[in-house]
Write an enzyme that holds these catalytic residues in place. Structure first.
Site, PDB file in Angstrom:
ATOM      1  N   HIS A  41       4.351  -1.866   2.174  1.00  0.00           N
ATOM      2  CA  HIS A  41       2.971  -1.464   1.910  1.00  0.00           C
ATOM      3  C   HIS A  41       2.022  -2.041   2.954  1.00  0.00           C
ATOM      4  O   HIS A  41       1.156  -2.866   2.650  1.00  0.00           O
ATOM      5  CB  HIS A  41       2.560  -1.879   0.486  1.00  0.00           C
ATOM      6  CG  HIS A  41       2.969  -0.868  -0.532  1.00  0.00           C
ATOM      7  ND1 HIS A  41       3.041  -1.126  -1.876  1.00  0.00           N
ATOM      8  CD2 HIS A  41       3.318   0.442  -0.385  1.00  0.00           C
ATOM      9  CE1 HIS A  41       3.425  -0.034  -2.515  1.00  0.00           C
ATOM     10  NE2 HIS A  41       3.600   0.923  -1.637  1.00  0.00           N
ATOM     11  N   CYS A  96      14.737  -5.296  -1.193  1.00  0.00           N
ATOM     12  CA  CYS A  96      14.688  -6.759  -1.201  1.00  0.00           C
ATOM     13  C   CYS A  96      15.653  -7.298  -2.257  1.00  0.00           C
ATOM     14  O   CYS A  96      15.671  -6.802  -3.388  1.00  0.00           O
ATOM     15  CB  CYS A  96      13.264  -7.225  -1.499  1.00  0.00           C
ATOM     16  SG  CYS A  96      13.181  -9.008  -1.634  1.00  0.00           S
ATOM     17  N   GLU A 126       8.227  -0.418  -7.018  1.00  0.00           N
ATOM     18  CA  GLU A 126       9.224  -1.421  -7.413  1.00  0.00           C
ATOM     19  C   GLU A 126       9.518  -1.300  -8.910  1.00  0.00           C
ATOM     20  O   GLU A 126      10.678  -1.352  -9.337  1.00  0.00           O
ATOM     21  CB  GLU A 126       8.705  -2.838  -7.106  1.00  0.00           C
ATOM     22  CG  GLU A 126       9.697  -3.895  -7.567  1.00  0.00           C
ATOM     23  CD  GLU A 126       9.060  -5.253  -7.801  1.00  0.00           C
ATOM     24  OE1 GLU A 126       8.160  -5.649  -7.039  1.00  0.00           O
ATOM     25  OE2 GLU A 126       9.482  -5.914  -8.761  1.00  0.00           O
ATOM     26  N   THR A 165       8.085  -8.478  -9.266  1.00  0.00           N
ATOM     27  CA  THR A 165       8.295  -9.653  -8.397  1.00  0.00           C
ATOM     28  C   THR A 165       6.990 -10.222  -7.837  1.00  0.00           C
ATOM     29  O   THR A 165       6.926 -11.400  -7.485  1.00  0.00           O
ATOM     30  CB  THR A 165       9.208  -9.297  -7.197  1.00  0.00           C
ATOM     31  OG1 THR A 165       8.619  -8.191  -6.502  1.00  0.00           O
ATOM     32  CG2 THR A 165      10.606  -8.956  -7.633  1.00  0.00           C
ATOM     33  N   ASN A 223       0.959  -7.320  -3.841  1.00  0.00           N
ATOM     34  CA  ASN A 223       0.886  -8.785  -3.736  1.00  0.00           C
ATOM     35  C   ASN A 223      -0.392  -9.217  -3.025  1.00  0.00           C
ATOM     36  O   ASN A 223      -0.970 -10.251  -3.352  1.00  0.00           O
ATOM     37  CB  ASN A 223       2.164  -9.349  -3.104  1.00  0.00           C
ATOM     38  CG  ASN A 223       2.248  -9.125  -1.621  1.00  0.00           C
ATOM     39  OD1 ASN A 223       1.687  -9.900  -0.862  1.00  0.00           O
ATOM     40  ND2 ASN A 223       2.927  -8.073  -1.193  1.00  0.00           N
TER      41      ASN A 223
END
Ligand code: F3S
Length: 281
Positions: A41, A96, A126, A165, A223
């Site tokens: 991203h 990941c 995700e 995550t 994130n």
């Protein structure tokens, strides 16, 4: 004005790995390299890869031959791999390992018969990949009220919880504690990755030491957005930018210290440009 850069800012292990795999694929194949969805991203990195020949597609139906890279957030189910192999495509899986671990934990909870809750954003790729691999009913939510309403349908409350995550530790632990009050049995997998925790902890400390925070990273990066929200909770002005070009001098009028942090998908060159630009002000 002193510019303080957080120690852990920018590319995490999973993103570094995905970008390296994509660059290696582009270096070894003159054409036919595809990424299923944006590799990470960060629009600037995705554009750089596109210039090297990594073509972004949204579905395997757009590819007839060549190589496909599965992005760091994972793919929507194991059927995607089967489909790619059936088409004879070469596959580079850049999912990941922390996402793979969350997929595995979710599947285990479903198999063991828990009512499974994932603390996260249901529209994030995700989350979709975890749901697709777990293969059972999972409620994705960041609201305890919604979770409680969902669990009220069931007489026995055996709850299994995992997290996206990149979720904040604070939100995840808050929901875990509240679930503890209403359940008969609770099984928790802390699937927040260490890179996320490191960046969040440092951003929180830095935000208390400066007059203004600059958070660098994709506007579509979960994130990075969480980092900005964490800083905002400390009552400092927070500017979430993608590149140095967005910076305005008057954001820092009278400031003596400014903090800089960056999401796990922000490349080092963008962070350095921001730090250097701020240093010149
Ligand atoms: Fe992986 Fe965590 Fe980075 S899940 S892609 S190491 S933010």
């Amino acid at each position: 004005m002193e510019v303080i850069l957080a120690e852990h800012a920018g590319f995490c292990f999973g993103v570094k790995r995905a970008v390296k795999l994509a660059n290696d694929a582009a270096d070894t194949h003159s054409e036919g390299v595809h990424s299923l969805g944006p590799l990470i991203h960060n629009p600037q990195v995705v554009n750089q890869l596109a210039e090297k020949g990594v073509k972004r597609v949204e579905s395997l139906s757009e590819i007839d031959d060549g190589l496909v890279i599965f992005r760091s957030h994972g793919v929507s189910s194991s059927r995607v791999l089967e489909e790619a192999e059936t088409k004879g495509l070469s596959v580079v899986d850049a999912t990941c390992p922390f996402v793979t671990n969350a997929q595995r934990n979710a599947k285990q909870l479903v198999t063991e018969g828990y009512h499974v809750i994932m603390v996260g954003d249901r529209n994030h790729p995700e989350t979709k990949s975890v749901l697709g691999h777990a293969g059972g009913e999972i409620l994705v939510s960041e609201s305890f009220e919604e979770i409680k309403g969902y669990l009220n349908k069931f007489p026995k409350k055996r709850i299994g919880i995992i997290s996206q995550t990149t979720q904040t530790y604070r939100k995840f632990s808050e929901i875990v504690v509240k679930c503890l009050e209403i359940c008969e049995e609770l099984k928790v997998f802390n699937t927040i990755c260490y890179a996320t925790e490191d960046r969040q902890t440092e951003a929180e400390i830095l935000a208390t030491q400066v007059e203004t925070m600059v958070v660098v990273g994709g506007k579509n990066s979960a994130n990075t957005t969480h980092l900005a929200k964490i800083c905002q909770s400390h009552d400092v002005p927070v500017y979430h930018i993608e590149t140095a070009k967005e910076i305005k001098k008057d954001w820092f009028t009278g400031d003596k210290k400014v903090g800089v942090t960056a999401g796990a998908s922000t490349p080092d060159w963008i962070i350095q440009e921001v730090v250097q630009y701020l240093g010149k002000l």
